[in-house]
Design an enzyme around this catalytic site. Structure first.
Site, PDB file in Angstrom:
ATOM      1  N   SER A  85       0.838 -11.711  12.534  1.00  0.00           N
ATOM      2  CA  SER A  85       0.763 -10.384  13.135  1.00  0.00           C
ATOM      3  C   SER A  85       1.146 -10.424  14.611  1.00  0.00           C
ATOM      4  CB  SER A  85      -0.653  -9.813  12.993  1.00  0.00           C
ATOM      5  OG  SER A  85      -0.914  -9.514  11.635  1.00  0.00           O
ATOM      6  N   PHE A 133       2.182  -1.843  20.010  1.00  0.00           N
ATOM      7  CA  PHE A 133       2.959  -0.774  19.402  1.00  0.00           C
ATOM      8  C   PHE A 133       2.011   0.361  19.034  1.00  0.00           C
ATOM      9  CE2 PHE A 133       4.670   1.012  15.373  1.00  0.00           C
ATOM     10  CZ  PHE A 133       5.998   1.255  15.695  1.00  0.00           C
ATOM     11  N   GLU A 176      -2.619   7.085  14.805  1.00  0.00           N
ATOM     12  CA  GLU A 176      -3.662   7.785  15.562  1.00  0.00           C
ATOM     13  C   GLU A 176      -4.900   7.937  14.681  1.00  0.00           C
ATOM     14  OE1 GLU A 176      -1.961  11.423  16.991  1.00  0.00           O
ATOM     15  OE2 GLU A 176      -0.444  10.349  18.175  1.00  0.00           O
ATOM     16  N   PRO A 177      -6.037   8.208  15.294  1.00  0.00           N
ATOM     17  CA  PRO A 177      -7.266   8.303  14.498  1.00  0.00           C
ATOM     18  C   PRO A 177      -7.124   9.255  13.305  1.00  0.00           C
ATOM     19  CG  PRO A 177      -7.814   8.284  16.825  1.00  0.00           C
ATOM     20  CD  PRO A 177      -6.318   8.319  16.745  1.00  0.00           C
ATOM     21  N   HIS A 224      -4.085  10.328  12.036  1.00  0.00           N
ATOM     22  CA  HIS A 224      -2.742  10.308  11.434  1.00  0.00           C
ATOM     23  C   HIS A 224      -2.309   8.878  11.153  1.00  0.00           C
ATOM     24  CE1 HIS A 224      -2.577  14.537  12.447  1.00  0.00           C
ATOM     25  NE2 HIS A 224      -3.041  14.180  13.646  1.00  0.00           N
ATOM     26  N   SER A 259      -0.961   7.492   7.375  1.00  0.00           N
ATOM     27  CA  SER A 259       0.206   7.457   6.497  1.00  0.00           C
ATOM     28  C   SER A 259       1.249   8.493   6.878  1.00  0.00           C
ATOM     29  CB  SER A 259      -0.226   7.674   5.043  1.00  0.00           C
ATOM     30  OG  SER A 259      -0.921   6.527   4.589  1.00  0.00           O
ATOM     31  N   LEU A 278       9.135  -0.491  11.862  1.00  0.00           N
ATOM     32  CA  LEU A 278       8.258  -0.916  10.774  1.00  0.00           C
ATOM     33  C   LEU A 278       9.035  -1.637   9.681  1.00  0.00           C
ATOM     34  CD1 LEU A 278       5.922   2.208  10.661  1.00  0.00           C
ATOM     35  CD2 LEU A 278       5.357  -0.097  11.480  1.00  0.00           C
ATOM     36  N   GLN A 323      -8.353 -25.559 -19.531  1.00  0.00           N
ATOM     37  CA  GLN A 323      -7.275 -24.602 -19.806  1.00  0.00           C
ATOM     38  C   GLN A 323      -7.356 -23.345 -18.947  1.00  0.00           C
ATOM     39  OE1 GLN A 323      -7.174 -23.897 -24.015  1.00  0.00           O
ATOM     40  NE2 GLN A 323      -6.298 -25.906 -24.446  1.00  0.00           N
ATOM     41  N   GLU A 363       1.033  -1.101   7.996  1.00  0.00           N
ATOM     42  CA  GLU A 363       2.496  -1.013   7.960  1.00  0.00           C
ATOM     43  C   GLU A 363       2.961  -0.337   6.669  1.00  0.00           C
ATOM     44  OE1 GLU A 363       4.695  -3.318  10.112  1.00  0.00           O
ATOM     45  OE2 GLU A 363       3.064  -4.142  11.317  1.00  0.00           O
TER      46      GLU A 363
END
Lengths: 387, 217, 320
Positions: A90, A128, A132-133, A135, A137, A242, A282, A366
């Protein structure tokens, strides 16, 4: 590490050397302490410059002190880093793909000359700021605003889940430029020491503990207008970054899985119950066979991605497929490996559970696993499920 | 001054190896830059970084496979390299000290080296004799098992420490040109950086046969 | 001189004959017996007459002295040994594989055009010539190198051969060396002892010695716990000292201290010759190593094949 399909034999000498030097460095300098860093929730900050000197940050970029390394070699570097710990990968991903890449791709000459050599050498650390808290996806709904005021921009908003923000010298902050028509998303180089910029650290993580995570709060932070990345406007900016980072994740996940696999096989061949090594049963053999197969398939995917990227034909959706598949694979493999280790598997003496915990983060950062499903779904059907 | 560093591809064997009549099965063998030579390379590169050495040249005796080992030395800062080999050498089980010294001496003469650095010994065959035999062959001065080195090129001499038994060090002054066999612990060998690895790809490894350098084997 | 003669070159430092000298005498005697030759022993530099007395041990037929300077200098040794070999024409030239031996033996062999085999742990005379046993791959493998008849040079690993003892009355021959000692290419300025810290491991009865197997510095705690519980003294093999994890004064081995404790517990030490040279005369050797083929087990009285990270805490618990 596992190389069931002999892909290592087809590497160039340079690629092998990159892989080996990374492995050697990590074995000697990082691995001995990584379990403790994980427990303590710390990152080996003192190694950041040495990793820079070794060329671990953005080596696949051209010029400005970067090396123009091939994409496969870059991928192998990511694989080795994550085989040690996702926190290591990372660090390199953020510095190289999310900070150096946008400056390289969208910055002006002065920005490149100011920042790329320093970031490449590890003299400066970058972060980077996109999520945001409220926003995650759907970052295009971001609330962070930049307003032009003479020769400056005034930034306001909050960014979170940001690797390295508490130790960063500079943040690439994505914000709506409300002074331009249609308020496009633009990238701003924000030095963290500026007034109105503060960073906090998120401490109570149960995953990716050997990595520093935080937020950035912007409160009437004034930055010079020349700090805007001039060559990009709109969501293409952050999304293209990304794609670069996810390419590294697709490789890194293979590394984490291989490391977990190796420990499980070593343990199972050593550990005796009922008078023989447990690897002789097995059920364990089925697990080992399944893990090796999944790892090998994921590795093939990563290698194919490298070819496409090298010749400029790689599409973001293909990266989504590899990120989605390989991280899921690493999650399953590290879980199975942990299981094979029994009680010993829950300690920091062994890597699988650490990888397993880390991968939980990687699974949803990401681009969450599910969002990548939708990206592929849209690409394959022409219908966007999230619109 | 020009520094020549002798490097050797050294074999390491796995813990649970098997031996048959032909020796150790190749599947148990891994090759890497000899540990002692890694310290010799670092010594040479540091001399270049200090402005004392103008050029650091690596030399190895070995098959094409050894290019990968010598490339590692190039990645750590050696400027270029020479690799000596031919079918006759390949046909020998074990290269004796004298043959190695002859070949390396021919290269050192060819290069007109002022200083030759080698490892004290190879981790595989542990002969520990090539460097000093090479010095004798070249008519250079030498010191074996060097644990500290301070080259004064202008004065044409070097102050060295030799690591003796029992924690004792011998301090001596040696006239140049000279051959030093370098002991582990004299420095901290660097990792090959990605930049070094990139640059190493375009550095020369000149393959030469014994005949090329005027040695009959 | 007859065919089959042996010349063994001894060594000394700071006024004392080194142990390997008498070992060379016994190795040389065995070879001379096998080939029907005489054993000649040489001593170069220092108080050669006193050394000649010490070298008048069983089996020595002649002692050759070369008075030139005080301490070892390789230019002097090379010149002296060359002159003696030219004079005596021994079939076999035996030299020590000590640090000083490494500094001149290869040059002598090269200059005399004799094949050289170094670091012999055993030398046998066969119908075809000589079979020299030596170790490879950090003592994991023993190999035999055959040398056909003819003059050759062999260097002998210190500590592998029984030292010669007894007394005899060999002929002592003084040789002059025509060498300008002021015109040598290397000058020994002196010696310095490495700082040994405040612990003298050579005095300890119970040494707990650690090697590469400890993996990382912080794991030393495990060993410290064991030392606390048992009252043992911690020592180490070279890599630990090279890493700076313990001071040089705690290093056991060729370039460190030679120790003879009552009990030597070797933890995670593979047993490379350089280490073994410093501890094999301990009364009792106990080794813990994961590798059953580790050479340390060859010289151990007791061995535990196991992971030190499991064995050591279990041991500590027993003593606590």
């Amino acid at each position: 590490m596992l190389d069931y399909l002999g892909l290592g034999d087809d590497l160039t000498e340079e690629e092998r050397m990159v892989r080996d030097t990374a492995r050697e460095f990590l074995d000697e300098e990082i691995r001995p302490d990584i379990g403790e860093h994980f427990v303590e929730g710390t990152f080996p900050i003192e190694k950041i410059p040495e990793m820079g000197e070794l060329g671990f940050y953005g080596p696949n970029l051209e010029g400005y002190g970067s090396l123009g390394l091939g994409e496969r070699a870059y991928g192998l570097l990511m694989e080795e880093l994550e085989a040690c710990d996702s926190g290591m990968r990372s660090m390199a991903s953020v510095q190289g793909a999310l900070v150096m890449y946008p400056i390289h791709a969208y910055g002006n000459e002065e920005q490149k000359e100011t920042w790329l050599p320093k970031l490449g050498s590890g003299e400066a650390v970058g972060c980077f700021g996109l999520t945001e808290p409220n926003h995650g996806s759907n970052p295009s709904e971001m609330e962070t605003r930049a307003e032009r005021d003479g020769d400056e921009y005034i930034l306001n908003g909050n960014k979170t889940w940001i690797t390295n923000s508490p130790i960063a010298d500079v943040a690439v902050v994505w914000a709506r430029d409300v002074s331009s028509e249609d308020s496009p998303v633009r990238g701003f180089l924000v030095e963290t020491e500026r007034d109105g910029v503060s960073t906090n650290e998120i401490k109570e993580k149960l995953s990716l503990r050997a990595s520093i995570t935080g937020g950035i709060a912007l409160s009437d932070a004034r930055i010079p207008a020349e700090n805007v990345l001039p060559e990009v406007s709109g969501m293409k900016g952050p999304l293209s970054c990304l794609t670069q980072a996810r390419y590294g994740i697709a490789w890194g996940a293979v590394g984490a899985a291989k490391d977990a696999f190796e420990q499980a096989v070593e343990y199972a061949t050593d550990r005796e119950q009922f008078g023989k090594p447990i690897a002789g049963f097995q059920m364990q053999q089925e697990k080992i066979a399944e893990m090796a197969t999944r790892i090998s398939l994921a590795e093939l995917l990563a290698h194919r991605l490298a070819e496409l990227k090298e010749r400029g034909d790689l599409r973001p959706q293909q990266v989504s497929m590899a990120k989605r598949n390989n991280v899921r694979m690493a999650r399953r493999v590290s879980r199975t490996a942990r299981e094979m280790l029994g009680g010993n598997g829950i300690t920091t003496d062994y890597s699988p559970m650490r990888h397993l915990a880390n991968i939980e983060t990687v699974y949803t950062y990401e681009g969450t696993h599910d969002i990548h499903s939708l990206v592929l779904g849209e690409d394959l059907t022409g219908i966007a499920a999230y619109k | 001054m020009k520094v020549l560093v002798t490097v050797k591809e050294s074999a390491d064997i796995a813990d649970d190896f098997a031996v048959d009549d032909d020796g150790i099965d190749e599947t148990y063998v891994e090759y890497d830059l000899n540990e002692w030579d890694d310290y010799a390379v670092e010594t040479g590169v540091q001399l270049a970084e200090a402005g004392i050495a103008d050029e650091v040249v690596g030399v190895t005796i070995g098959p094409e496979r050894a290019d990968e080992t010598i490339r590692k030395a190039l990645a750590k800062g050696v400027d270029r390299a020479v690799r000596v080999w031919d079918d006759a050498l390949a046909g020998q089980d074990l290269l004796d000290v004298s043959t190695k010294a002859h070949l390396l001496a021919a290269v050192a003469e060819d290069e007109d080296a002022d200083l030759v650095l080698s490892g004290v010994q190879a981790s595989d065959d542990s002969f520990g004799a090539t460097g000093v035999a090479l010095a004798e062959r070249l008519g250079y001065e030498w010191a074996a098992v060097v644990s500290d080195l301070d080259v004064n090129a202008d004065a044409g001499e070097a102050r060295v420490n030799r690591e003796l038994e029992g924690g004792l060090q011998e301090r001596l002054t040696v006239d140049l040109p000279a051959v030093f066999t370098i002991q582990t612990g004299i420095n901290e060998p660097r990792y090959a950086s990605l930049r070094g690895i990139r640059q190493a790809q375009s550095k020369e490894i000149a393959p030469k046969t014994p005949t090329d350098i005027g040695v009959e084997t | 001189m007859s065919d089959g003669d042996v010349l063994a070159v001894t060594e000394h430092r700071q006024g004392e004959l080194r142990d390997v000298s008498l070992e060379l005498a016994s190795a040389g005697r065995a070879l001379a017996d096998a080939t029907g030759g005489d054993l000649h022993v040489a001593v170069v530099s220092g108080d050669v007459d006193a050394y000649a007395d010490e070298l008048s041990v069983d089996g020595v037929d002649a002692v050759h002295t070369v008075a030139a300077g005080d301490e070892f200098n390789h230019d002097v040794y090379v010149a002296a040994v060359e002159a003696l070999v030219n004079d005596l024409a021994p079939t076999q030239l035996l030299l020590p594989n000590s640090v000083d031996g490494m500094d001149y033996a290869p040059a002598v062999a090269e200059s005399l055009d004799r094949p050289v085999v170094t670091d012999a742990v055993e030398v046998d005379v066969t119908d075809d010539g000589l079979a020299v046993h030596r170790e490879m791959y950090g003592s994991k493998v023993e190999t035999v190198i055959s040398i056909a008849d003819g003059p050759f040079a062999v260097t002998v690993r210190p500590g592998e051969f029984e030292p010669a003892s007894g007394t005899s009355d060999p002929e002592v021959v003084a040789h002059d060396l025509n060498l300008d000692l002021d015109a040598l290419g290397s000058t020994v300025e002196g010696y310095e002892a490495v700082d040994t810290g405040d612990v003298d491991i050579t005095e300890a009865d119970f040494l707990i010695s650690i090697g590469r197997g400890i993996e990382e510095e912080e794991n030393l705690e495990l060993i410290e716990d064991l030392a606390d519980a048992t009252g043992g003294t911690i020592s180490a093999s070279r890599p630990i000292v090279d890493n700076g994890w313990l001071e040089k004064g705690r290093q056991v081995g060729q370039s460190g201290k030679t120790v003879t404790p009552t009990v030597y517990l070797a933890i995670g030490i593979s047993g490379a010759v350089q280490h073994v040279a410093g501890m094999k005369n301990a009364d009792m050797i106990i080794a813990i190593n994961t590798d059953p083929n580790a050479p340390i087990f060859d010289i151990s009285d007791y061995g535990i094949v196991g992971d030190l990270f499991e064995v050591v805490p279990a041991l500590t618990e027993q003593f606590d």
